[in-house]
Design a protein around this motif. Sequence first.
Motif, PDB file in Angstrom:
ATOM      1  N   LEU A 124      38.710  37.122  33.099  1.00 17.71           N
ATOM      2  CA  LEU A 124      37.362  36.555  33.177  1.00 17.71           C
ATOM      3  C   LEU A 124      37.332  35.108  32.691  1.00 17.71           C
ATOM      4  CD1 LEU A 124      35.354  39.676  32.015  1.00 17.71           C
ATOM      5  CD2 LEU A 124      35.209  38.597  34.243  1.00 17.71           C
ATOM      6  N   HIS A 184      40.797  46.618  33.813  1.00 12.88           N
ATOM      7  CA  HIS A 184      39.883  47.761  33.907  1.00 12.88           C
ATOM      8  C   HIS A 184      40.646  49.037  34.265  1.00 12.88           C
ATOM      9  CE1 HIS A 184      36.571  50.276  35.297  1.00 12.88           C
ATOM     10  NE2 HIS A 184      37.248  50.460  36.410  1.00 12.88           N
ATOM     11  N   ARG A 220      40.940  52.570  32.187  1.00 11.62           N
ATOM     12  CA  ARG A 220      40.585  53.840  32.822  1.00 11.62           C
ATOM     13  C   ARG A 220      41.706  54.849  32.683  1.00 11.62           C
ATOM     14  NH1 ARG A 220      36.282  52.655  33.320  1.00 11.62           N
ATOM     15  NH2 ARG A 220      36.366  53.959  31.481  1.00 11.62           N
ATOM     16  N   TRP A 262      31.996  48.743  35.229  1.00 10.80           N
ATOM     17  CA  TRP A 262      33.112  48.471  34.316  1.00 10.80           C
ATOM     18  C   TRP A 262      32.764  48.930  32.895  1.00 10.80           C
ATOM     19  CZ3 TRP A 262      34.811  42.772  35.681  1.00 10.80           C
ATOM     20  CH2 TRP A 262      35.847  42.816  36.629  1.00 10.80           C
ATOM     21  N   GLY A 303      31.695  52.877  32.621  1.00  8.78           N
ATOM     22  CA  GLY A 303      32.772  53.825  32.913  1.00  8.78           C
ATOM     23  C   GLY A 303      32.354  54.813  33.982  1.00  8.78           C
ATOM     24  N   PRO A 304      33.275  55.664  34.418  1.00  7.16           N
ATOM     25  CA  PRO A 304      32.956  56.600  35.512  1.00  7.16           C
ATOM     26  C   PRO A 304      32.166  57.812  35.019  1.00  7.16           C
ATOM     27  CG  PRO A 304      35.198  56.914  34.787  1.00  7.16           C
ATOM     28  CD  PRO A 304      34.664  55.783  33.975  1.00  7.16           C
ATOM     29  N   LEU A 311      31.358  31.299  37.624  1.00 11.97           N
ATOM     30  CA  LEU A 311      30.444  31.161  36.482  1.00 11.97           C
ATOM     31  C   LEU A 311      29.557  32.385  36.294  1.00 11.97           C
ATOM     32  CD1 LEU A 311      29.189  27.458  36.596  1.00 11.97           C
ATOM     33  CD2 LEU A 311      30.948  28.462  35.145  1.00 11.97           C
ATOM     34  N   LEU A 344      29.843  35.628  37.317  1.00 12.79           N
ATOM     35  CA  LEU A 344      30.453  36.903  36.911  1.00 12.79           C
ATOM     36  C   LEU A 344      30.821  36.908  35.424  1.00 12.79           C
ATOM     37  CD1 LEU A 344      31.492  39.727  37.569  1.00 12.79           C
ATOM     38  CD2 LEU A 344      33.629  38.724  38.336  1.00 12.79           C
ATOM     39  N   PRO A 345      31.530  35.867  34.904  1.00 15.48           N
ATOM     40  CA  PRO A 345      31.796  35.879  33.461  1.00 15.48           C
ATOM     41  C   PRO A 345      30.523  35.861  32.612  1.00 15.48           C
ATOM     42  CG  PRO A 345      33.239  34.312  34.558  1.00 15.48           C
ATOM     43  CD  PRO A 345      32.237  34.757  35.571  1.00 15.48           C
ATOM     44  N   TYR A 392      29.085  39.343  32.644  1.00 16.40           N
ATOM     45  CA  TYR A 392      29.905  40.241  31.826  1.00 16.40           C
ATOM     46  C   TYR A 392      29.625  40.013  30.339  1.00 16.40           C
ATOM     47  CZ  TYR A 392      33.834  43.022  30.306  1.00 16.40           C
ATOM     48  OH  TYR A 392      34.592  43.997  29.711  1.00 16.40           O
ATOM     49  N   ARG A 424      28.014  42.822  27.998  1.00 17.66           N
ATOM     50  CA  ARG A 424      28.829  43.311  26.877  1.00 17.66           C
ATOM     51  C   ARG A 424      28.039  43.260  25.579  1.00 17.66           C
ATOM     52  NH1 ARG A 424      32.332  47.062  26.579  1.00 17.66           N
ATOM     53  NH2 ARG A 424      34.218  46.700  27.735  1.00 17.66           N
TER      54      ARG A 424
END
Lengths: 60, 430
Positions: free
Chosen positions: A6, A51, A55, B198, B201-202, B379, B381-382, B385, B389
């Motif tokens: 990132l 990621h 996982r 992300w 999580g799943p 720019l 996306l970071p 995130y 976070r």
Amino acid sequence: MKYAGLLAMPAGFFLSITALVLFSAPAPRLIFVLCGLAVEAMGLAVAVRGHMEERGDRRS
Amino acid sequence: MTLAAIPPMSDSVFALTLALLLLAPLAIAGVALVNTGLGRSRSAAQSILGCLGIVAVAAVVFAMLGATFTGSPEGAGHSFLLFGKNWNWLGAGPWMLGELNSDSPRSQLALLFEFLSVALTALIPWGSGAERLRLTVGCAVAALLSALVFPLAAHWIWGGGWLAQLGVNFGLGAGFLDGGGAATVHMIGGLSALTVVWIAGPRKGKFPKEGLATAMPGHNTVAVLFGCLLALVGWMAWNVAGAILWLHAPNSALAGTAVNTLLSASMALIAAFTVTRIRFGKPDASICANGWLAGLVASSAGAGLISPAAALLVGLVAGLATPLLVELLELALSIDDPSGAVSVHAGGGLWGILAVGLFAPPAGQLLAQLVGIAALLGLALPLIYLLFRMLDRVLPFGANEEGERLGMDLHELGGSAYPEFVIHRDESQR
């Protein structure tokens, strides 16, 4: 690893912007902008890889 | 476009654009139905209530903060001088919509368009975080997107910011062009969706320790496909309104914009249908729906600029890529995205932006579009995130054990969406 990816992405953006400022001819501008996008793509790939490793550690 | 290039708006065009913008929320309703239908039945009520809550939070936060930072092409902006160029990076509009009634007709309609856009942007990650995100988290994500991320992108692209001025400052075509929000709405929404999955999580049991990912099909295909039809109506209105407001399209280009939107979606559906028919032996309804939406998303940037033949090609690529992207994300990259928002909105949006550079007439447009993509990826996306976070520290994104076990309807609302459903054996087996 995700953070490293990132962090690389803004570097790609600044490379693209630098191309606009440094060059006036279309061809070098295009090449530099594409290089900037390639850096961003690599950053994204590293982030996705990070990621996937997380996982793998937490599979249910 | 320079400010001098913005034509005055006649009364009839004002009325037409307002009418179109009153139809555009059907796109939001369509996406809400698709999000809900692609989730499991035990979280359906929470999902659709979340959609309403997110639209509400997005509208309120955008009115309080976001609209100020978005600004308008005719209004003031925060800028700095670097290398002899003016870099306009943030809007400086009035607080709390202070001058709404005295704004020009075009600015008033632009604001309404931005309200709808911010609502759709905030809705996109909710579908990806389905069955995990709590209502408070979904609304907090919407608040962050509406207050900070969307206004930044919208100002750069629609509010006279540095991306819109690439043509004036650097001779790159007409500057970054995005009539219907492929970048501002769909790429920002899709990248937010990627970040949400992300961090959250799943879903429990999605990726077992051994073997392939578990299939968790959506519970209501009819709602999904009806959502696609609703979305078509909304999208056609959305793209035509966007063409008037942001591309300054003449009346002669408006019907073509709607036709291009329809053609792109249709070709994408045919492509997705064919790909799934070949790969799985039978067409997959949910992936076909995603293909249809991806065609609509890809048409968003340039439906008002490209030819019908180019619109068909845009749809074809979107429809071919979507099933492959969905499969790649789930099976190869372990990304659990129930609504397919990352593939549809980020992937489709990215392709749509690029297609404007490839098929729209002004010379240098491709470079302008590439710089726009670099800005959004590098720019936005970071930034998204980082913000999410920090939010995750305060309001954890993942559902707790009980929520995962009971489903979000019982866990958060205390009742299910379908209380009269009874599990019974197949009548034909008696």
